[in-house]
Design a protein around this motif. Structure first.
Motif, PDB file in Angstrom:
ATOM      1  N   PRO A   1       0.755  -1.179   0.114  1.00 30.30           N
ATOM      2  CA  PRO A   1      -0.036  -0.045   0.178  1.00 30.30           C
ATOM      3  C   PRO A   1       0.914   1.209   0.072  1.00 30.30           C
ATOM      4  CG  PRO A   1      -1.062  -1.614   1.551  1.00 30.30           C
ATOM      5  CD  PRO A   1       0.425  -2.119   1.176  1.00 30.30           C
ATOM      6  N   GLY A   2       2.020   1.220   0.598  1.00 31.35           N
ATOM      7  CA  GLY A   2       2.929   2.521   0.466  1.00 31.35           C
ATOM      8  C   GLY A   2       3.455   2.591  -0.752  1.00 31.35           C
ATOM      9  N   TYR A   3       3.614   1.719  -1.759  1.00 28.51           N
ATOM     10  CA  TYR A   3       4.211   1.652  -2.913  1.00 28.51           C
ATOM     11  C   TYR A   3       3.114   1.897  -4.359  1.00 28.51           C
ATOM     12  CZ  TYR A   3       8.653   1.213  -1.199  1.00 28.51           C
ATOM     13  OH  TYR A   3       9.993   1.520  -0.362  1.00 28.51           O
ATOM     14  N   HIS A   4       1.971   1.287  -4.207  1.00 27.48           N
ATOM     15  CA  HIS A   4       0.992   1.106  -5.015  1.00 27.48           C
ATOM     16  C   HIS A   4      -0.465   1.618  -4.814  1.00 27.48           C
ATOM     17  CE1 HIS A   4      -0.497  -0.556  -8.772  1.00 27.48           C
ATOM     18  NE2 HIS A   4       0.758  -1.336  -9.218  1.00 27.48           N
ATOM     19  N   ASP A   5      -0.995   2.399  -5.537  1.00 26.97           N
ATOM     20  CA  ASP A   5      -2.375   2.848  -5.319  1.00 26.97           C
ATOM     21  C   ASP A   5      -3.480   1.975  -5.356  1.00 26.97           C
ATOM     22  OD1 ASP A   5      -1.212   5.452  -5.003  1.00 26.97           O
ATOM     23  OD2 ASP A   5      -1.789   6.033  -7.125  1.00 26.97           O
ATOM     24  N   ARG A   6      -3.212   0.782  -6.039  1.00 27.84           N
ATOM     25  CA  ARG A   6      -4.031  -0.348  -6.260  1.00 27.84           C
ATOM     26  C   ARG A   6      -4.435  -1.039  -4.843  1.00 27.84           C
ATOM     27  NH1 ARG A   6      -6.788  -3.922  -5.811  1.00 27.84           N
ATOM     28  NH2 ARG A   6      -7.530  -5.562  -7.385  1.00 27.84           N
ATOM     29  N   TYR A   7      -3.486  -0.847  -3.967  1.00 31.49           N
ATOM     30  CA  TYR A   7      -3.495  -1.716  -2.896  1.00 31.49           C
ATOM     31  C   TYR A   7      -3.815  -0.706  -1.561  1.00 31.49           C
ATOM     32  CZ  TYR A   7      -1.491  -5.597  -5.279  1.00 31.49           C
ATOM     33  OH  TYR A   7      -0.989  -6.359  -6.288  1.00 31.49           O
ATOM     34  N   THR A   8      -4.669  -1.537  -0.693  1.00 27.36           N
ATOM     35  CA  THR A   8      -5.024  -0.508   0.274  1.00 27.36           C
ATOM     36  C   THR A   8      -4.952  -1.368   1.796  1.00 27.36           C
ATOM     37  OG1 THR A   8      -7.350  -1.102   0.174  1.00 27.36           O
ATOM     38  CG2 THR A   8      -6.721   1.041  -0.424  1.00 27.36           C
ATOM     39  N   ALA A   9      -4.366  -0.864   2.855  1.00 33.04           N
ATOM     40  CA  ALA A   9      -4.359  -1.842   3.970  1.00 33.04           C
ATOM     41  C   ALA A   9      -5.553  -1.705   4.695  1.00 33.04           C
ATOM     42  CB  ALA A   9      -3.280  -0.831   4.979  1.00 33.04           C
ATOM     43  N   ASP A  10      -5.986  -3.330   4.959  1.00 28.29           N
ATOM     44  CA  ASP A  10      -7.073  -3.433   5.783  1.00 28.29           C
ATOM     45  C   ASP A  10      -7.082  -4.542   6.730  1.00 28.29           C
ATOM     46  OD1 ASP A  10      -9.907  -4.475   6.247  1.00 28.29           O
ATOM     47  OD2 ASP A  10     -10.408  -4.467   3.999  1.00 28.29           O
ATOM     48  N   THR A  11      -7.522  -4.351   7.970  1.00 23.87           N
ATOM     49  CA  THR A  11      -7.328  -4.975   8.989  1.00 23.87           C
ATOM     50  C   THR A  11      -7.992  -6.446   8.858  1.00 23.87           C
ATOM     51  OG1 THR A  11      -7.376  -3.098  10.240  1.00 23.87           O
ATOM     52  CG2 THR A  11      -7.123  -5.222  11.382  1.00 23.87           C
ATOM     53  N   MET A  12      -9.315  -6.128   8.087  1.00 29.63           N
ATOM     54  CA  MET A  12     -10.104  -7.546   7.578  1.00 29.63           C
ATOM     55  C   MET A  12      -9.295  -8.646   6.830  1.00 29.63           C
ATOM     56  SD  MET A  12     -12.862  -7.868   9.055  1.00 29.63           S
ATOM     57  CE  MET A  12     -13.782  -9.107   7.894  1.00 29.63           C
ATOM     58  N   ASP A  13      -8.524  -7.846   5.791  1.00 27.58           N
ATOM     59  CA  ASP A  13      -7.637  -8.773   5.228  1.00 27.58           C
ATOM     60  C   ASP A  13      -6.634  -9.684   5.842  1.00 27.58           C
ATOM     61  OD1 ASP A  13      -8.897  -8.015   2.797  1.00 27.58           O
ATOM     62  OD2 ASP A  13      -7.259  -6.575   2.297  1.00 27.58           O
ATOM     63  N   ILE A  14      -6.040  -9.144   7.155  1.00 29.00           N
ATOM     64  CA  ILE A  14      -5.070  -9.719   7.852  1.00 29.00           C
ATOM     65  C   ILE A  14      -5.686 -10.776   8.587  1.00 29.00           C
ATOM     66  CG2 ILE A  14      -3.610  -9.501   9.764  1.00 29.00           C
ATOM     67  CD1 ILE A  14      -2.932  -6.672   8.851  1.00 29.00           C
ATOM     68  N   LEU A  15      -7.276 -10.414   8.844  1.00 34.00           N
ATOM     69  CA  LEU A  15      -8.062 -11.537   9.697  1.00 34.00           C
ATOM     70  C   LEU A  15      -8.152 -12.491   8.773  1.00 34.00           C
ATOM     71  CD1 LEU A  15      -9.471 -11.856  12.218  1.00 34.00           C
ATOM     72  CD2 LEU A  15     -11.407 -11.039  11.174  1.00 34.00           C
ATOM     73  N   MET A  16      -8.582 -12.307   7.387  1.00 24.47           N
ATOM     74  CA  MET A  16      -8.809 -13.356   6.622  1.00 24.47           C
ATOM     75  C   MET A  16      -7.573 -14.310   6.221  1.00 24.47           C
ATOM     76  SD  MET A  16     -11.873 -13.204   5.504  1.00 24.47           S
ATOM     77  CE  MET A  16     -12.725 -12.592   6.905  1.00 24.47           C
ATOM     78  N   TYR A  17      -6.359 -13.584   6.095  1.00 25.85           N
ATOM     79  CA  TYR A  17      -5.274 -14.529   6.169  1.00 25.85           C
ATOM     80  C   TYR A  17      -5.059 -15.590   7.200  1.00 25.85           C
ATOM     81  CZ  TYR A  17      -3.570 -11.499   2.463  1.00 25.85           C
ATOM     82  OH  TYR A  17      -3.335 -10.681   1.226  1.00 25.85           O
ATOM     83  N   LEU A  18      -5.262 -14.817   8.337  1.00 22.02           N
ATOM     84  CA  LEU A  18      -4.881 -15.717   9.798  1.00 22.02           C
ATOM     85  C   LEU A  18      -6.245 -16.782   9.661  1.00 22.02           C
ATOM     86  CD1 LEU A  18      -4.169 -12.953  12.391  1.00 22.02           C
ATOM     87  CD2 LEU A  18      -2.529 -14.663  11.230  1.00 22.02           C
ATOM     88  N   LEU A  19      -7.364 -16.553   9.212  1.00 26.31           N
ATOM     89  CA  LEU A  19      -8.351 -17.535   9.339  1.00 26.31           C
ATOM     90  C   LEU A  19      -8.072 -18.770   8.237  1.00 26.31           C
ATOM     91  CD1 LEU A  19     -11.820 -15.670   9.488  1.00 26.31           C
ATOM     92  CD2 LEU A  19     -10.825 -17.117  10.933  1.00 26.31           C
ATOM     93  N   GLY A  20      -7.331 -18.173   7.032  1.00 25.79           N
ATOM     94  CA  GLY A  20      -7.165 -19.323   5.972  1.00 25.79           C
ATOM     95  C   GLY A  20      -5.960 -20.195   6.670  1.00 25.79           C
ATOM     96  N   LEU A  21      -5.077 -19.702   7.351  1.00 23.95           N
ATOM     97  CA  LEU A  21      -4.007 -20.335   7.914  1.00 23.95           C
ATOM     98  C   LEU A  21      -4.682 -21.351   9.012  1.00 23.95           C
ATOM     99  CD1 LEU A  21      -1.008 -20.561   8.939  1.00 23.95           C
ATOM    100  CD2 LEU A  21      -1.319 -18.862  10.612  1.00 23.95           C
ATOM    101  N   LEU A  22      -5.310 -20.816   9.817  1.00 30.24           N
ATOM    102  CA  LEU A  22      -6.368 -21.864  10.653  1.00 30.24           C
ATOM    103  C   LEU A  22      -6.946 -22.928  10.001  1.00 30.24           C
ATOM    104  CD1 LEU A  22      -6.994 -21.856  13.811  1.00 30.24           C
ATOM    105  CD2 LEU A  22      -9.179 -21.103  13.119  1.00 30.24           C
ATOM    106  N   PHE A  23      -7.295 -22.589   8.959  1.00 30.86           N
ATOM    107  CA  PHE A  23      -8.028 -23.644   8.188  1.00 30.86           C
ATOM    108  C   PHE A  23      -7.041 -24.668   7.481  1.00 30.86           C
ATOM    109  CE2 PHE A  23      -9.400 -25.240   3.944  1.00 30.86           C
ATOM    110  CZ  PHE A  23     -10.639 -25.929   4.261  1.00 30.86           C
ATOM    111  N   PHE A  24      -5.786 -24.200   7.083  1.00 29.83           N
ATOM    112  CA  PHE A  24      -4.628 -24.997   6.708  1.00 29.83           C
ATOM    113  C   PHE A  24      -4.260 -25.890   7.915  1.00 29.83           C
ATOM    114  CE2 PHE A  24      -0.256 -25.759   6.147  1.00 29.83           C
ATOM    115  CZ  PHE A  24      -0.118 -26.437   4.754  1.00 29.83           C
TER     116      PHE A  24
END
Lengths: 141, 103
Positions: A99-122
């Motif tokens: 997000p610091g380098y590219h306008d297309r990307y935005t920082a979102d706490t929910m995304d982090i939660l989704m990554y962690l839920l995916g990890l839990l599933f794995f």
């Protein structure tokens, strides 16, 4: 007629899920991506979060396949800390660095939660409820 | 009443009460136990077959390099054969790929 014990039925369902979740995740992620590219009007949570949720199981399974292939070991499990390390790496890369380098990307706490839920599933799919351990836990690998 | 289970042996026809094995010929009469033992046996055979499989060329290359007499070769092989390095490298490649696909 023989009826299955509820726990055994659950075990069979979990086995099937453990064998087929990678293909299911890939198909679902690809379908969502194609729908987005074709301009389909997807509901907000599906449009924004489902692919983030599917990302870690797909990436970690590909990595596990590769390691199993390189080491000629079909039963190999990744050391338990490694999926967590890779997930933190993805969180930092996609939610802090990009997000610091590219306008297309935005920082979102929910995304982090989704990554962690995916990890839990794995973890649940690969190591199971009984807490299987990798022979490489606690080693440099 | 509920604890009484009569089982007929498929081999000799002997009927036994509350027993997994035939009292006459020793065959398994409990179908569930028989299936469980067959499943376990199949799993053991599968593991045995996998253990007997010859490692392929990449594995052999790294395993030979890990025992090379030159320390530099051994160190490089140890680095690239490490699970952590393989996973982080593939993970980084996929992250880069996703970055370009999404952008």
């Amino acid at each position: 007629m023989e009826t299955k014990h509820p726990k055994r039925r659950l075990d069979t369902a979990r086995d099937l899920l453990a064998k087929g979740y990678f293909a299911a995740c890939c198909v679902l992620a690809l379908s969502i991506y194609l729908a987005q590219r074709l301009g389909a009007d997807l509901p907000g949570p599906i449009n924004n979060y489902v692919n983030d949720l599917l990302c870690m199981p797909i990436v970690l399974k590909i990595c596990q396949y590769a390691v199993r292939y390189i080491r000629s070991d079909r039963q190999l499990l990744l050391p338990k800390l490694l999926p967590l390390a890779l997930t933190l790496y993805y969180c930092l890369f996609f939610e802090y660095f990009l997000p610091g380098y590219h306008d297309r990307y935005t920082a979102d706490t929910m995304d982090i939660l989704m990554y962690l839920l995916g990890l839990l599933f794995f973890y649940l799919m690969e190591y199971g409820e009984t807490g299987k351990t990798s022979e490489y836990d606690g080693k440099a690998g | 009443m509920a604890d009484k289970t009569y089982r007929t042996c498929q081999h000799c026809g002997t009927v036994d009460l509350n027993s997994d094995y035939c009292s006459r010929c020793g065959a398994i009469t409990n179908v569930l136990l028989k299936r469980k033992l067959e499943r376990e046996q199949r799993a053991i055979e599968k593991q045995r077959a996998a253990a007997l499989e010859r490692p392929h060329a990449i594995t052999l290359f790294f395993e030979n390099a890990l025992e090379h007499r030159n320390l530099v070769v051994r160190s490089v092989a140890w680095f690239f054969y490490s699970i952590w390095v393989i996973v982080i490298a593939i993970g980084s490649f996929l992250a880069w790929l996703f970055m370009y696909i999404v952008a």
